[in-house]
Motif scaffolding. Structure first.
Motif, short mmCIF file in Angstrom:
data_model
loop_
_atom_site.label_atom_id
_atom_site.label_comp_id
_atom_site.label_asym_id
_atom_site.label_seq_id
_atom_site.Cartn_x
_atom_site.Cartn_y
_atom_site.Cartn_z
N HIS A 275 0.86 -1.18 0.00
CA HIS A 275 0.00 0.00 0.00
C HIS A 275 0.90 1.24 0.00
CE1 HIS A 275 -2.89 2.98 1.55
NE2 HIS A 275 -3.84 2.16 1.13
N LYS B 275 -0.33 -0.91 -6.54
CA LYS B 275 -1.62 -0.45 -6.02
C LYS B 275 -1.62 1.07 -5.87
CE LYS B 275 -4.88 -0.97 -2.19
NZ LYS B 275 -5.19 -1.63 -0.90
N GLU B 276 -2.67 1.71 -6.41
CA GLU B 276 -2.83 3.16 -6.30
C GLU B 276 -1.54 3.85 -6.74
OE1 GLU B 276 -4.34 3.95 -2.35
OE2 GLU B 276 -5.92 2.46 -2.57
N ASN B 277 -0.97 4.73 -5.91
CA ASN B 277 0.23 5.47 -6.31
C ASN B 277 1.49 4.94 -5.65
OD1 ASN B 277 -0.63 6.36 -3.78
ND2 ASN B 277 0.35 8.35 -4.01
N THR B 278 1.51 3.63 -5.33
CA THR B 278 2.68 3.03 -4.68
C THR B 278 3.94 3.21 -5.50
OG1 THR B 278 1.31 1.39 -3.54
CG2 THR B 278 3.65 0.88 -3.79
N LYS C 42 -7.26 -7.17 -7.45
CA LYS C 42 -8.41 -6.53 -6.84
C LYS C 42 -9.51 -7.55 -6.54
CE LYS C 42 -7.65 -2.08 -9.14
NZ LYS C 42 -8.24 -1.04 -10.02
N SER D 3 -14.01 7.50 0.15
CA SER D 3 -13.16 6.33 -0.05
C SER D 3 -13.94 5.20 -0.71
CB SER D 3 -12.59 5.85 1.29
OG SER D 3 -11.77 6.85 1.86
N SER E 192 -10.91 -2.42 0.57
CA SER E 192 -9.78 -3.21 1.08
C SER E 192 -10.31 -4.36 1.94
CB SER E 192 -8.84 -2.34 1.91
OG SER E 192 -8.24 -1.34 1.11
N GLU F 1 -11.90 8.46 -4.13
CA GLU F 1 -11.50 7.20 -4.75
C GLU F 1 -12.63 6.63 -5.61
OE1 GLU F 1 -8.44 5.52 -1.31
OE2 GLU F 1 -10.48 4.73 -1.43
N SER G 60 1.31 13.35 -5.38
CA SER G 60 1.38 12.40 -4.26
C SER G 60 2.47 12.76 -3.26
CB SER G 60 1.59 10.98 -4.79
OG SER G 60 2.78 10.90 -5.56
#
Length: 343
Positions: free
Chosen positions: A9, A37-40, A58, A182, A186, A221, A237
């Motif tokens: 994450h 995942k996302e902006n990792t 997902k 959100s 998860s 999100e 970010s």
């Protein structure tokens, strides 16, 4: 010493980046394995970390089917890197692969609701490090420390707010309220409920009430209607915490953003029917954050706070008290990693 960090994450990148920096300054070698995942990946690049990335699966079914593949990915990287110790936020992949290779795994879980991840990782983990306010007893492998995981990147030793991003975003510092929606998808969000607006009119009514006091900024999100576009901002970010630091208040369904905001001295309202030990600590001991399940009660709380004079000044004072009470989490993680990795 060689340390492999496994992150699942974007928050994990933030938690471990200063730990990695300190270890490397001391001459140790590090490697990061990550899910996309996302902006990792964006954060890993921004902070110049040595990483390798695998797909993010997902949905619970895909996560279950993807477990062997994720394990194999971490195994391949680990075999090549040859770590002395694995460190993660409690991912099953790092834990299971560490056992295959006969190396210790140290976990730093932050939420009691991550039951599945804890269940899958605990048998293969040597030490589970949790804050003192973590509400689950995980047995003899568990040790507790008096701090927040977020202080690895939000403590003044590691974070200095950059005011320039506020001007670039067209904002005034301490003159906007952040509202966050959100996805709640998860594994630790399975029973979570947030705002639960019935329609766009309810959303707009909520926003307009806050607008009576200050400008409203929305991050989301989930897809929201075109009428809310004027409230949305795209924040880089690596500038997210600068943006959050200068907000007057946070109201949202994201527990992590609520804790980050409060720790930065921003009044935070977490709208959810679920609770977190770290947010309860911020509420019960420091009166900095509030978990409120009903959106109307949350709105009333927000209005009562916005009516206070010198709101941010009051929260900055609360933050100073909290910082004096808590340990340096970076030093704690570094010391634990060295203890297990240099055996």
């Amino acid at each position: 010493m060689r340390v492999l960090f496994d992150v699942g994450h974007p928050t994990d990148v933030n938690v471990f980046r200063n730990v990695i920096k300190k270890l490397e300054e001391e001459g140790h070698s590090t490697k990061v394995t990550a899910r996309d995942k996302e902006n990792t990946v964006e954060l890993l690049k921004t902070y110049g970390l040595d990483y390798e990335v695998s797909p993010h699966y997902k949905g619970m079914l895909n996560k279950a089917l993807g477990l062997p593949r994720a394990d194999y990915f971490v195994y391949k990287v680990a075999k090549k890197f040859s770590p002395d110790v694995f460190v993660s936020a409690g991912t099953p992949y790092a834990a299971q692969v560490s056992k295959m290779l006969g190396k210790p795994h140290i976990a730093f879980p932050n939420t009691e609701h991550a039951k599945l991840a804890i269940y899958l990782s605990k048998p293969f983990t040597d030490l589970i490090c949790t804050p003192t306010f973590f509400k689950r007893d995980l047995g003899k492998k568990q040790t507790r420390f008096n701090s927040f995981n977020e202080l690895t990147y939000l403590h003044p030793n590691y974070f200095t707010p950059d005011e320039s991003i506020i001007k670039k975003l067209g904002l005034e510092k301490d003159r906007y309220v952040l509202i966050r929606f959100s996805a709640l998808n998860s594994h630790h969000d399975l029973s979570a409920k947030g705002f639960e607006f019935k329609n766009e009119s309810e959303v707009l009514e909520f926003i307009e009430k806050i607008e009576e006091f200050q400008r409203v900024v929305i991050t989301s999100e989930v897809k929201i209607g075109s009428k809310f576009e004027k409230y949305k901002l795209n924040v880089p970010s690596d500038k997210w915490h600068d943006f959050l630091y200068y907000a007057t208040m946070y109201i949202g369904e994201g527990a992590k953003t609520a804790s980050e905001g409060a720790i930065l001295g921003v009044p935070a309202i977490y709208v959810s029917n679920t609770r977190r030990g770290y947010l309860d600590e911020l509420e019960e001991k420091y009166d900095m954050a509030y978990t409120i399940p009903d959106k109307n009660d949350a709105l009333n709380k927000a209005v009562s706070l916005l009516n206070q004079d010198n709101l941010k000044g009051i929260w900055r004072s609360k933050r100073e008290k909290m910082l004096k009470d808590k340990a340096d989490t970076v030093e704690f993680i570094v010391d634990i990693a060295k203890k297990y990795g240099e055996k």
